[in-house]
Design a protein around this motif. Structure first.
Motif, PDB file in Angstrom:
ATOM      1  N   GLU A  42      20.355 -10.246   3.738  1.00 43.37           N
ATOM      2  CA  GLU A  42      19.649  -9.217   4.498  1.00 43.37           C
ATOM      3  C   GLU A  42      20.019  -9.344   5.966  1.00 43.37           C
ATOM      4  OE1 GLU A  42      17.725  -5.964   4.515  1.00 43.37           O
ATOM      5  OE2 GLU A  42      17.786  -7.109   2.674  1.00 43.37           O
ATOM      6  N   THR A  43      20.351  -8.228   6.618  1.00 42.68           N
ATOM      7  CA  THR A  43      20.697  -8.283   8.028  1.00 42.68           C
ATOM      8  C   THR A  43      19.700  -7.503   8.886  1.00 42.68           C
ATOM      9  OG1 THR A  43      22.149  -6.387   7.755  1.00 42.68           O
ATOM     10  CG2 THR A  43      23.159  -8.572   7.575  1.00 42.68           C
ATOM     11  N   ASP A  44      18.925  -6.595   8.304  1.00 41.09           N
ATOM     12  CA  ASP A  44      17.963  -5.811   9.072  1.00 41.09           C
ATOM     13  C   ASP A  44      16.698  -6.619   9.331  1.00 41.09           C
ATOM     14  OD1 ASP A  44      19.547  -3.557   9.121  1.00 41.09           O
ATOM     15  OD2 ASP A  44      18.714  -2.767   7.258  1.00 41.09           O
ATOM     16  N   PRO A  45      16.112  -6.462  10.539  1.00 40.33           N
ATOM     17  CA  PRO A  45      14.809  -7.073  10.758  1.00 40.33           C
ATOM     18  C   PRO A  45      13.771  -6.347   9.899  1.00 40.33           C
ATOM     19  CG  PRO A  45      15.400  -5.686  12.610  1.00 40.33           C
ATOM     20  CD  PRO A  45      16.582  -5.704  11.688  1.00 40.33           C
ATOM     21  N   LEU A  46      12.698  -7.032   9.600  1.00 39.67           N
ATOM     22  CA  LEU A  46      11.649  -6.451   8.771  1.00 39.67           C
ATOM     23  C   LEU A  46      10.460  -6.050   9.632  1.00 39.67           C
ATOM     24  CD1 LEU A  46      11.734  -9.064   5.877  1.00 39.67           C
ATOM     25  CD2 LEU A  46      12.864  -6.848   5.975  1.00 39.67           C
ATOM     26  N   VAL A  47       9.692  -5.083   9.144  1.00 40.24           N
ATOM     27  CA  VAL A  47       8.494  -4.623   9.835  1.00 40.24           C
ATOM     28  C   VAL A  47       7.298  -4.896   8.937  1.00 40.24           C
ATOM     29  CG1 VAL A  47       7.314  -2.636  10.844  1.00 40.24           C
ATOM     30  CG2 VAL A  47       9.797  -2.837  11.053  1.00 40.24           C
ATOM     31  N   TYR A  48       6.330  -5.623   9.462  1.00 39.85           N
ATOM     32  CA  TYR A  48       5.118  -5.952   8.719  1.00 39.85           C
ATOM     33  C   TYR A  48       4.274  -4.693   8.565  1.00 39.85           C
ATOM     34  CZ  TYR A  48       0.485  -7.912   7.827  1.00 39.85           C
ATOM     35  OH  TYR A  48      -0.741  -8.197   7.299  1.00 39.85           O
ATOM     36  N   VAL A  49       3.842  -4.391   7.303  1.00 39.58           N
ATOM     37  CA  VAL A  49       3.033  -3.192   7.073  1.00 39.58           C
ATOM     38  C   VAL A  49       1.644  -3.497   6.532  1.00 39.58           C
ATOM     39  CG1 VAL A  49       4.999  -1.652   6.826  1.00 39.58           C
ATOM     40  CG2 VAL A  49       4.055  -2.752   4.795  1.00 39.58           C
ATOM     41  N   ARG A  60      -1.988   2.622  -1.510  1.00 37.41           N
ATOM     42  CA  ARG A  60      -1.082   3.280  -0.569  1.00 37.41           C
ATOM     43  C   ARG A  60      -1.529   2.986   0.853  1.00 37.41           C
ATOM     44  NH1 ARG A  60      -1.402   9.111  -2.730  1.00 37.41           N
ATOM     45  NH2 ARG A  60      -1.707   7.949  -4.620  1.00 37.41           N
ATOM     46  N   VAL A  61      -0.577   2.979   1.753  1.00 40.52           N
ATOM     47  CA  VAL A  61      -0.871   2.757   3.164  1.00 40.52           C
ATOM     48  C   VAL A  61       0.219   3.445   3.990  1.00 40.52           C
ATOM     49  CG1 VAL A  61       0.376   0.549   3.339  1.00 40.52           C
ATOM     50  CG2 VAL A  61      -1.522   1.006   4.871  1.00 40.52           C
ATOM     51  N   ILE A  62      -0.191   3.966   5.134  1.00 36.07           N
ATOM     52  CA  ILE A  62       0.757   4.563   6.081  1.00 36.07           C
ATOM     53  C   ILE A  62       1.074   3.505   7.134  1.00 36.07           C
ATOM     54  CG2 ILE A  62       0.968   6.249   7.950  1.00 36.07           C
ATOM     55  CD1 ILE A  62       1.201   7.649   5.449  1.00 36.07           C
ATOM     56  N   ALA A  63       2.346   3.418   7.499  1.00 34.80           N
ATOM     57  CA  ALA A  63       2.759   2.453   8.521  1.00 34.80           C
ATOM     58  C   ALA A  63       3.810   3.094   9.419  1.00 34.80           C
ATOM     59  CB  ALA A  63       3.330   1.204   7.859  1.00 34.80           C
ATOM     60  N   SER A  64       3.882   2.593  10.632  1.00 35.82           N
ATOM     61  CA  SER A  64       4.929   3.015  11.542  1.00 35.82           C
ATOM     62  C   SER A  64       6.045   1.984  11.459  1.00 35.82           C
ATOM     63  CB  SER A  64       4.394   3.100  12.970  1.00 35.82           C
ATOM     64  OG  SER A  64       5.442   3.445  13.843  1.00 35.82           O
ATOM     65  N   VAL A  65       7.227   2.441  11.100  1.00 40.68           N
ATOM     66  CA  VAL A  65       8.395   1.563  10.997  1.00 40.68           C
ATOM     67  C   VAL A  65       9.409   2.063  12.012  1.00 40.68           C
ATOM     68  CG1 VAL A  65      10.216   0.692   9.479  1.00 40.68           C
ATOM     69  CG2 VAL A  65       7.920   1.106   8.563  1.00 40.68           C
ATOM     70  N   HIS A 149      12.685   3.338   1.616  1.00 44.96           N
ATOM     71  CA  HIS A 149      12.818   2.123   2.414  1.00 44.96           C
ATOM     72  C   HIS A 149      12.576   0.924   1.504  1.00 44.96           C
ATOM     73  CE1 HIS A 149      12.531   4.718   5.984  1.00 44.96           C
ATOM     74  NE2 HIS A 149      11.668   5.391   5.237  1.00 44.96           N
ATOM     75  N   ARG A 150      13.310  -0.136   1.741  1.00 44.74           N
ATOM     76  CA  ARG A 150      13.165  -1.333   0.926  1.00 44.74           C
ATOM     77  C   ARG A 150      11.896  -2.073   1.320  1.00 44.74           C
ATOM     78  NH1 ARG A 150      15.183  -6.284  -0.516  1.00 44.74           N
ATOM     79  NH2 ARG A 150      16.411  -6.968   1.214  1.00 44.74           N
ATOM     80  N   VAL A 151      11.174  -2.556   0.318  1.00 43.04           N
ATOM     81  CA  VAL A 151       9.933  -3.301   0.530  1.00 43.04           C
ATOM     82  C   VAL A 151      10.175  -4.756   0.148  1.00 43.04           C
ATOM     83  CG1 VAL A 151       7.510  -3.540  -0.138  1.00 43.04           C
ATOM     84  CG2 VAL A 151       8.541  -1.264  -0.008  1.00 43.04           C
ATOM     85  N   ILE A 152       9.705  -5.651   1.004  1.00 46.15           N
ATOM     86  CA  ILE A 152       9.793  -7.085   0.760  1.00 46.15           C
ATOM     87  C   ILE A 152       8.365  -7.623   0.712  1.00 46.15           C
ATOM     88  CG2 ILE A 152      10.660  -9.308   1.620  1.00 46.15           C
ATOM     89  CD1 ILE A 152      12.918  -7.293   1.085  1.00 46.15           C
ATOM     90  N   VAL A 153       8.057  -8.402  -0.314  1.00 45.11           N
ATOM     91  CA  VAL A 153       6.756  -9.056  -0.418  1.00 45.11           C
ATOM     92  C   VAL A 153       7.006 -10.545  -0.295  1.00 45.11           C
ATOM     93  CG1 VAL A 153       4.745  -9.466  -1.869  1.00 45.11           C
ATOM     94  CG2 VAL A 153       5.870  -7.242  -1.918  1.00 45.11           C
ATOM     95  N   ASP A 154       6.326 -11.176   0.664  1.00 46.51           N
ATOM     96  CA  ASP A 154       6.509 -12.602   0.886  1.00 46.51           C
ATOM     97  C   ASP A 154       5.185 -13.244   1.270  1.00 46.51           C
ATOM     98  OD1 ASP A 154       8.054 -15.057   1.268  1.00 46.51           O
ATOM     99  OD2 ASP A 154       7.636 -14.746   3.404  1.00 46.51           O
ATOM    100  N   ASN A 155       4.755 -14.212   0.495  1.00 41.73           N
ATOM    101  CA  ASN A 155       3.577 -15.015   0.813  1.00 41.73           C
ATOM    102  C   ASN A 155       2.350 -14.154   1.126  1.00 41.73           C
ATOM    103  OD1 ASN A 155       2.341 -17.513   1.049  1.00 41.73           O
ATOM    104  ND2 ASN A 155       2.737 -17.631   3.255  1.00 41.73           N
ATOM    105  N   ASN A 157       2.273 -11.072   2.224  1.00 38.81           N
ATOM    106  CA  ASN A 157       2.517 -10.049   3.249  1.00 38.81           C
ATOM    107  C   ASN A 157       3.550  -9.052   2.739  1.00 38.81           C
ATOM    108  OD1 ASN A 157       0.846 -11.145   5.339  1.00 38.81           O
ATOM    109  ND2 ASN A 157       2.362 -12.763   5.560  1.00 38.81           N
ATOM    110  N   VAL A 158       3.422  -7.799   3.176  1.00 37.78           N
ATOM    111  CA  VAL A 158       4.345  -6.750   2.775  1.00 37.78           C
ATOM    112  C   VAL A 158       5.105  -6.282   4.008  1.00 37.78           C
ATOM    113  CG1 VAL A 158       4.581  -4.466   1.723  1.00 37.78           C
ATOM    114  CG2 VAL A 158       2.826  -6.051   0.889  1.00 37.78           C
ATOM    115  N   TYR A 159       6.420  -6.198   3.871  1.00 37.06           N
ATOM    116  CA  TYR A 159       7.316  -5.781   4.949  1.00 37.06           C
ATOM    117  C   TYR A 159       8.174  -4.622   4.459  1.00 37.06           C
ATOM    118  CZ  TYR A 159       6.179 -10.524   6.443  1.00 37.06           C
ATOM    119  OH  TYR A 159       5.518 -11.667   6.783  1.00 37.06           O
ATOM    120  N   VAL A 160       8.632  -3.799   5.391  1.00 34.04           N
ATOM    121  CA  VAL A 160       9.535  -2.694   5.080  1.00 34.04           C
ATOM    122  C   VAL A 160      10.738  -2.817   6.001  1.00 34.04           C
ATOM    123  CG1 VAL A 160       9.813  -0.180   5.134  1.00 34.04           C
ATOM    124  CG2 VAL A 160       7.682  -1.172   4.304  1.00 34.04           C
TER     125      VAL A 160
END
Length: 188
Positions: A42-49, A60-65, A149-155, A157-160
């Motif tokens: 992965e090379t893109d930074p992630l955004v916490y949502v 569902r949730v709305i987030a600003s990325v 957008h790709r979603v990452i779940v870690d520990n 927390n959800v990131y996009v």
């Protein structure tokens, strides 16, 4: 990736950090198959949502990325993220229903009932061949219309991942029109 989540967990008072470094190769979770990707770097930074448990509860949730309004869905034990405004006329997809169409989870835009696959962003329509005697409608793809957008779940927390702006989709028009600025949506 433990350090990743500690740095980006919500701060005291509920505010959350908005970016993080790339995850450690081989331990990211992909939203669409929820399996580890051993060979992906992965090379893109992630955004916490948000917190995983909160999004699972609300579904569902709305987030600003990076200023772009994105809706994150939790449906049938998987996370999906796409631009929050429908590619057709800007309908608010956070208010939409989700249905299985032809074995694919799809969002149904509340304004004009356009169908969009959650996994790929393809627009779907029903085709009828009038020359066939039974004229049974068949689901067909219009192609990818909605940016996903790709979603990452870690520990917990959800990131996009931020959108790849080098590739254009029909939903980009409404994503730009309804930019997220601060706490409100700015209609350009």
């Amino acid at each position: 990736m433990e350090g990743l989540c500690r740095r980006l967990a919500p701060r005291e008072g509920g505010a959350a950090a908005s970016r993080c470094p790339p995850p450690t190769p081989g331990v990211s979770m992909d939203s669409h198959n929820s399996t580890k990707e051993a060979d992906k770097v992965e090379t893109d930074p992630l955004v916490y949502v948000g917190r995983e448990e909160d999004i699972k509860r609300s579904q569902r949730v709305i987030a600003s990325v990076n200023g772009r309004e994105v809706v994150v869905f939790y449906y049938e034990k998987k996370f999906y993220a796409l631009d929050s405004r429908c590619y057709h006329a800007g309908g608010p997809l956070q208010l939409a229903d989700i249905e299985d169409i032809n074995g694919q989870p799809c969002i149904i835009c509340p304004w004009h009932k356009y169908k969009i696959t959650l996994a790929t962003g393809e627009g779907l329509y029903q085709e009828v061949d009038p020359t066939e005697p039974s004229a049974t409608p068949k689901w067909k793809s219009k192609g990818v219309k909605q940016k996903i957008h790709r979603v990452i779940v870690d520990n917990g927390n959800v990131y996009v991942t931020p959108p790849d702006l080098s590739v254009s989709f029909d939903s980009d028009f409404y994503a730009d029109k309804y930019k997220k600025t601060g706490g409100s949506i700015e209609k350009k």
